[in-house]
Write a protein that holds these residues in place. Structure first.
Motif, PDB file in Angstrom:
ATOM      1  N   LEU A 144       0.824  -1.207   0.000  1.00  0.00           N
ATOM      2  CA  LEU A 144       0.000   0.000   0.000  1.00  0.00           C
ATOM      3  C   LEU A 144       0.862   1.262   0.000  1.00  0.00           C
ATOM      4  CD1 LEU A 144      -2.567  -1.021   2.768  1.00  0.00           C
ATOM      5  CD2 LEU A 144      -2.957  -1.014   0.290  1.00  0.00           C
ATOM      6  N   SER A 145       0.388   2.268  -0.693  1.00  0.00           N
ATOM      7  CA  SER A 145       1.005   3.590  -0.592  1.00  0.00           C
ATOM      8  C   SER A 145       0.445   4.265   0.655  1.00  0.00           C
ATOM      9  CB  SER A 145       0.672   4.420  -1.831  1.00  0.00           C
ATOM     10  OG  SER A 145      -0.725   4.680  -1.873  1.00  0.00           O
ATOM     11  N   GLN A 146       1.080   5.341   1.065  1.00  0.00           N
ATOM     12  CA  GLN A 146       0.540   6.103   2.193  1.00  0.00           C
ATOM     13  C   GLN A 146      -0.853   6.629   1.859  1.00  0.00           C
ATOM     14  OE1 GLN A 146       3.502   9.104   3.024  1.00  0.00           O
ATOM     15  NE2 GLN A 146       4.637   7.754   4.406  1.00  0.00           N
ATOM     16  N   ALA A 147      -1.017   7.066   0.618  1.00  0.00           N
ATOM     17  CA  ALA A 147      -2.320   7.604   0.198  1.00  0.00           C
ATOM     18  C   ALA A 147      -3.412   6.536   0.249  1.00  0.00           C
ATOM     19  CB  ALA A 147      -2.217   8.196  -1.205  1.00  0.00           C
ATOM     20  N   LYS A 148      -3.087   5.324  -0.216  1.00  0.00           N
ATOM     21  CA  LYS A 148      -4.082   4.244  -0.229  1.00  0.00           C
ATOM     22  C   LYS A 148      -4.445   3.845   1.204  1.00  0.00           C
ATOM     23  CE  LYS A 148      -6.625   1.031  -2.082  1.00  0.00           C
ATOM     24  NZ  LYS A 148      -7.900   1.337  -2.697  1.00  0.00           N
ATOM     25  N   LEU A 149      -3.436   3.721   2.077  1.00  0.00           N
ATOM     26  CA  LEU A 149      -3.705   3.374   3.476  1.00  0.00           C
ATOM     27  C   LEU A 149      -4.566   4.457   4.118  1.00  0.00           C
ATOM     28  CD1 LEU A 149      -3.317   1.612   5.981  1.00  0.00           C
ATOM     29  CD2 LEU A 149      -1.188   2.864   6.420  1.00  0.00           C
ATOM     30  N   ALA A 150      -4.225   5.716   3.862  1.00  0.00           N
ATOM     31  CA  ALA A 150      -5.000   6.827   4.425  1.00  0.00           C
ATOM     32  C   ALA A 150      -6.455   6.748   3.979  1.00  0.00           C
ATOM     33  CB  ALA A 150      -4.378   8.152   4.010  1.00  0.00           C
ATOM     34  N   LYS A 151      -6.659   6.458   2.717  1.00  0.00           N
ATOM     35  CA  LYS A 151      -8.028   6.365   2.186  1.00  0.00           C
ATOM     36  C   LYS A 151      -8.779   5.204   2.834  1.00  0.00           C
ATOM     37  CE  LYS A 151     -10.690   6.235  -2.050  1.00  0.00           C
ATOM     38  NZ  LYS A 151     -10.680   6.245  -3.490  1.00  0.00           N
ATOM     39  N   LEU A 152      -8.121   4.049   2.974  1.00  0.00           N
ATOM     40  CA  LEU A 152      -8.774   2.877   3.567  1.00  0.00           C
ATOM     41  C   LEU A 152      -9.168   3.115   5.025  1.00  0.00           C
ATOM     42  CD1 LEU A 152      -6.515   0.056   2.069  1.00  0.00           C
ATOM     43  CD2 LEU A 152      -8.944   0.439   1.573  1.00  0.00           C
ATOM     44  N   LEU A 153      -8.367   3.916   5.726  1.00  0.00           N
ATOM     45  CA  LEU A 153      -8.632   4.172   7.147  1.00  0.00           C
ATOM     46  C   LEU A 153      -9.324   5.512   7.395  1.00  0.00           C
ATOM     47  CD1 LEU A 153      -5.295   2.832   8.650  1.00  0.00           C
ATOM     48  CD2 LEU A 153      -7.535   1.720   8.660  1.00  0.00           C
ATOM     49  N   ASN A 154      -9.686   6.201   6.292  1.00  0.00           N
ATOM     50  CA  ASN A 154     -10.342   7.496   6.392  1.00  0.00           C
ATOM     51  C   ASN A 154      -9.495   8.494   7.193  1.00  0.00           C
ATOM     52  OD1 ASN A 154     -12.404   9.254   5.731  1.00  0.00           O
ATOM     53  ND2 ASN A 154     -13.566   8.806   7.584  1.00  0.00           N
ATOM     54  N   LEU A 155      -8.211   8.525   6.855  1.00  0.00           N
ATOM     55  CA  LEU A 155      -7.272   9.464   7.466  1.00  0.00           C
ATOM     56  C   LEU A 155      -6.633  10.288   6.357  1.00  0.00           C
ATOM     57  CD1 LEU A 155      -5.459   6.979   9.890  1.00  0.00           C
ATOM     58  CD2 LEU A 155      -7.098   8.740  10.555  1.00  0.00           C
ATOM     59  N   PRO A 174      -5.195   6.591  20.929  1.00  0.00           N
ATOM     60  CA  PRO A 174      -5.529   5.194  21.226  1.00  0.00           C
ATOM     61  C   PRO A 174      -6.532   4.562  20.267  1.00  0.00           C
ATOM     62  CG  PRO A 174      -5.396   6.437  23.257  1.00  0.00           C
ATOM     63  CD  PRO A 174      -5.277   7.436  22.130  1.00  0.00           C
ATOM     64  N   ALA A 175      -7.561   5.289  19.874  1.00  0.00           N
ATOM     65  CA  ALA A 175      -8.563   4.723  18.958  1.00  0.00           C
ATOM     66  C   ALA A 175      -7.940   4.421  17.594  1.00  0.00           C
ATOM     67  CB  ALA A 175      -9.751   5.670  18.810  1.00  0.00           C
ATOM     68  N   THR A 176      -7.088   5.323  17.116  1.00  0.00           N
ATOM     69  CA  THR A 176      -6.435   5.101  15.821  1.00  0.00           C
ATOM     70  C   THR A 176      -5.418   3.970  15.924  1.00  0.00           C
ATOM     71  OG1 THR A 176      -6.773   7.431  15.267  1.00  0.00           O
ATOM     72  CG2 THR A 176      -5.154   6.216  13.951  1.00  0.00           C
ATOM     73  N   LEU A 177      -4.716   3.879  17.050  1.00  0.00           N
ATOM     74  CA  LEU A 177      -3.794   2.754  17.259  1.00  0.00           C
ATOM     75  C   LEU A 177      -4.526   1.426  17.132  1.00  0.00           C
ATOM     76  CD1 LEU A 177      -1.453   3.702  20.233  1.00  0.00           C
ATOM     77  CD2 LEU A 177      -0.755   2.926  17.970  1.00  0.00           C
ATOM     78  N   LYS A 178      -5.704   1.352  17.745  1.00  0.00           N
ATOM     79  CA  LYS A 178      -6.500   0.123  17.668  1.00  0.00           C
ATOM     80  C   LYS A 178      -6.930  -0.152  16.235  1.00  0.00           C
ATOM     81  CE  LYS A 178     -10.556  -2.186  19.577  1.00  0.00           C
ATOM     82  NZ  LYS A 178     -10.676  -2.979  18.387  1.00  0.00           N
TER      83      LYS A 178
END
Length: 136
Positions: free
Chosen positions: A17-28, A45-49
């Motif tokens: 995954l690219s950073q952009a793709k990961l960000a999109k998948l996690l809504n970040l 903590p919520a994002t860590l989980k």
């Protein structure tokens, strides 16, 4: 101990995954992922989980507290490192957890509600009991 950024970058790359793709998948935001990987920011903590769940690793692994990503995968459930030590000491709990795949999601939710109620009742009772003095 590796900083979280190095672990996160390695896990992301393992999944291709690219950073952009990961960000999109996690809504970040993409910059949020970049800042995590550069250790400029630390996930709450919520994002860590969410990250741990997404990569199927423990939060302790992400934080560099352990080299083990996970301890045990059973049928339909995962016991993470801290939980495994607890369950290992109580064969009764292991036998109960092994039965979970036989239940529907609704039945599992019902069991979880009962377990939470029981834990809260035990904690309330512990608070009511007078503390024994040490040394007597």
């Amino acid at each position: 101990m590796e900083p979280i950024g190095e672990r996160l970058a390695a896990l992301r790359k393992e999944k291709g995954l690219s950073q952009a793709k990961l960000a999109k998948l996690l809504n970040l935001g993409t910059s949020t992922i970049a800042n995590y990987e550069l250790n400029k920011r630390t996930p709450d903590p919520a994002t860590l989980k969410r990250l741990a769940d997404f990569f199927d690793v423990s939060v302790d692994y992400l934080l560099g507290r352990t080299e083990r990503r996970e301890v045990f995968k059973g049928e339909g459930y995962i016991v993470r490192e801290g939980e495994a030590a607890y369950f290992a000491g109580y064969p009764l709990f292991i036998r109960l957890v092994e039965r979970l795949p036989n239940f529907t999601e609704e039945e599992k939710e019902s069991l979880l509600a009962c377990w939470r109620w029981a834990l809260e009742a035990v904690e309330r009772e512990k608070k009511r009991r007078p503390q024994k003095e040490k040394g007597f």
